[in-house]
Motif scaffolding. Structure first.
Motif, short mmCIF file in Angstrom:
data_model
loop_
_atom_site.label_atom_id
_atom_site.label_comp_id
_atom_site.label_asym_id
_atom_site.label_seq_id
_atom_site.Cartn_x
_atom_site.Cartn_y
_atom_site.Cartn_z
N MET A 17 95.29 -64.09 146.03
CA MET A 17 95.49 -63.69 147.49
C MET A 17 94.11 -63.91 148.35
O MET A 17 93.14 -63.25 147.79
CB MET A 17 95.89 -62.24 147.50
N ARG A 18 94.30 -64.58 149.27
CA ARG A 18 93.19 -64.36 150.22
C ARG A 18 93.20 -62.91 151.07
O ARG A 18 94.23 -62.73 151.45
CB ARG A 18 93.28 -65.67 151.26
N HIS A 19 91.89 -62.38 151.18
CA HIS A 19 91.97 -61.18 151.95
C HIS A 19 92.50 -61.46 153.39
O HIS A 19 92.61 -62.43 153.94
CB HIS A 19 90.45 -60.78 152.14
N ALA A 20 92.74 -60.11 153.77
CA ALA A 20 93.38 -60.01 155.18
C ALA A 20 92.45 -60.37 156.26
O ALA A 20 91.21 -60.55 156.01
CB ALA A 20 94.29 -58.60 155.29
N ALA A 43 97.87 -56.65 155.27
CA ALA A 43 97.81 -56.36 153.83
C ALA A 43 98.71 -55.52 153.32
O ALA A 43 99.18 -55.58 152.13
CB ALA A 43 96.26 -56.01 153.50
N LYS A 44 99.23 -54.49 154.28
CA LYS A 44 100.13 -53.45 153.74
C LYS A 44 101.58 -54.18 153.64
O LYS A 44 102.25 -53.95 152.67
CB LYS A 44 100.26 -52.38 154.84
N ALA A 45 101.76 -55.20 154.54
CA ALA A 45 102.94 -55.96 154.27
C ALA A 45 103.17 -56.88 153.04
O ALA A 45 104.06 -56.82 152.46
CB ALA A 45 103.13 -56.82 155.68
N ALA A 46 101.97 -57.33 152.66
CA ALA A 46 101.63 -58.07 151.37
C ALA A 46 102.09 -57.08 150.24
O ALA A 46 102.74 -57.61 149.41
CB ALA A 46 100.34 -58.66 151.19
N GLY A 47 101.57 -56.00 150.18
CA GLY A 47 101.87 -55.24 149.34
C GLY A 47 103.39 -54.57 149.13
O GLY A 47 104.02 -54.70 147.99
N ARG A 48 104.11 -54.57 150.26
CA ARG A 48 105.64 -54.58 150.30
C ARG A 48 106.27 -55.55 149.72
O ARG A 48 107.13 -55.49 149.03
CB ARG A 48 106.16 -54.08 151.71
N VAL A 147 95.86 -69.21 154.60
CA VAL A 147 95.47 -68.33 155.73
C VAL A 147 95.26 -67.04 155.30
O VAL A 147 95.70 -66.76 154.17
CB VAL A 147 96.38 -68.56 157.00
N THR A 148 94.89 -66.08 155.93
CA THR A 148 94.46 -64.59 155.54
C THR A 148 95.96 -64.15 155.34
O THR A 148 96.87 -64.41 155.84
CB THR A 148 93.76 -64.00 156.76
N SER A 149 95.73 -63.24 154.10
CA SER A 149 96.84 -62.56 153.63
C SER A 149 97.90 -63.46 153.07
O SER A 149 99.09 -63.31 152.54
CB SER A 149 97.70 -61.64 154.61
N GLY A 150 97.59 -64.61 152.90
CA GLY A 150 98.20 -65.69 151.96
C GLY A 150 98.30 -65.37 150.53
O GLY A 150 97.22 -65.09 149.87
N LEU A 151 99.47 -65.62 149.89
CA LEU A 151 99.67 -65.41 148.21
C LEU A 151 100.02 -66.43 147.60
O LEU A 151 101.26 -67.00 148.00
CB LEU A 151 100.47 -64.14 148.24
N LEU A 170 102.73 -73.73 141.00
CA LEU A 170 102.76 -73.14 141.95
C LEU A 170 104.30 -72.65 142.04
O LEU A 170 105.20 -73.67 142.47
CB LEU A 170 101.92 -73.91 143.26
N THR A 171 104.69 -71.49 142.16
CA THR A 171 106.08 -71.26 142.18
C THR A 171 106.53 -70.90 143.77
O THR A 171 107.69 -71.07 144.28
CB THR A 171 106.47 -70.19 141.35
N ARG A 172 105.64 -70.23 144.29
CA ARG A 172 105.70 -69.67 145.70
C ARG A 172 104.44 -69.32 146.48
O ARG A 172 103.37 -69.26 145.68
CB ARG A 172 106.61 -68.23 145.54
N PHE A 173 104.53 -69.49 147.83
CA PHE A 173 103.57 -69.61 148.50
C PHE A 173 103.75 -68.45 149.86
O PHE A 173 104.88 -68.93 150.44
CB PHE A 173 102.45 -70.76 149.20
N HIS A 174 103.38 -67.31 149.95
CA HIS A 174 103.92 -66.53 150.86
C HIS A 174 102.65 -65.79 151.77
O HIS A 174 101.49 -65.69 151.48
CB HIS A 174 104.21 -65.24 150.36
N VAL A 175 103.03 -65.88 152.91
CA VAL A 175 102.22 -65.24 154.07
C VAL A 175 102.65 -63.95 154.61
O VAL A 175 103.70 -64.07 155.33
CB VAL A 175 101.67 -66.26 155.02
N SER A 176 101.91 -62.89 154.46
CA SER A 176 102.57 -61.73 154.81
C SER A 176 101.75 -61.38 156.23
O SER A 176 100.88 -61.47 156.55
CB SER A 176 101.91 -60.53 153.82
N ARG A 177 102.83 -61.06 157.37
CA ARG A 177 102.46 -60.48 158.52
C ARG A 177 103.11 -59.16 158.90
O ARG A 177 104.33 -58.89 158.65
CB ARG A 177 102.92 -61.57 159.52
N GLY A 178 102.13 -58.22 159.00
CA GLY A 178 102.76 -56.79 159.38
C GLY A 178 103.18 -56.78 160.90
O GLY A 178 102.83 -57.60 161.56
#
Length: 181
Positions: A17-20, A43-48, A147-151, A170-178
């Motif tokens: 994970m890249r930091h938010a 980052a909170k959205a990434a946790g969810r 990008v930031t918050s990328g996982l 690499l099974t998934r790449f997700h970007v979380s946005r709150g």
């Protein structure tokens, strides 16, 4: 002996994970930069998302930088928790090889590791570990930038001590946005 082999060979998950999103560094040392309000929401959205996906780490390895520590704190506020968190300056200072060595040394017998770090190391490490293997969609998403918050969600079968270039998929790449303004 057979039990030890099956433990080492079982499927493992590495979450990179890249930091938010962080504040601009105006007059502040890079290590001390904090998260911007958007970064906290993301980052909170990434946790969810991690919690909803069942991607719960046995161990978190986090850079010592303020923005990565705060990213992990907000991920927890999003619903993800773990008992073991290690803060490593090597993740802040080191590049891909030193970060890889930190994972090899720290992961032990865990099955899921979350590493919270920085770019370009997160993108480089993902690319080096997967060498194009895994989900085409995930690689395409990653191709738009780590990008930031990328996982990046990587699968691996083997002992963490043997983790090496080209050994993951690499099974998934997700970007979380709150939500919010």
């Amino acid at each position: 002996m057979l039990g030890a082999m099956s433990t080492a060979a079982r499927e493992k998950t590495l979450l990179l994970m890249r930091h938010a999103k962080a504040e601009e560094g105006l007059g502040k040392p890079d290590h001390d930069r904090e998260l911007a309000p958007r970064g906290r929401r993301d980052a909170k959205a990434a946790g969810r998302w991690l919690h909803e996906q069942g991607l719960v780490p046995d161990l978190v390895i986090c850079s010592t930088a303020q923005r990565t520590r705060q990213t992990w704190e907000e991920v927890c506020r999003g619903g993800l928790h773990t008992e073991f968190v290690e803060y490593r300056r090597s993740v802040y200072l080191g590049g891909s090889e030193q970060t890889l060595e930190t994972i090899r040394e720290d992961a032990g017998e865990t099955s899921t590791v979350l590493l919270v770090g920085h770019n370009p190391t997160m993108a480089q490490l993902t690319s080096l570990l997967t060498d194009g293997e895994g989900s085409r969609d995930a690689h395409e998403a990653l191709g738009h930038g780590f990008v930031t918050s990328g996982l990046a969600v990587l699968s691996y079968a083997g002992s963490w001590a043997d983790l090496d270039l080209g050994t993951c998929a690499l099974t998934r790449f997700h970007v979380s946005r709150g939500q919010g303004g």
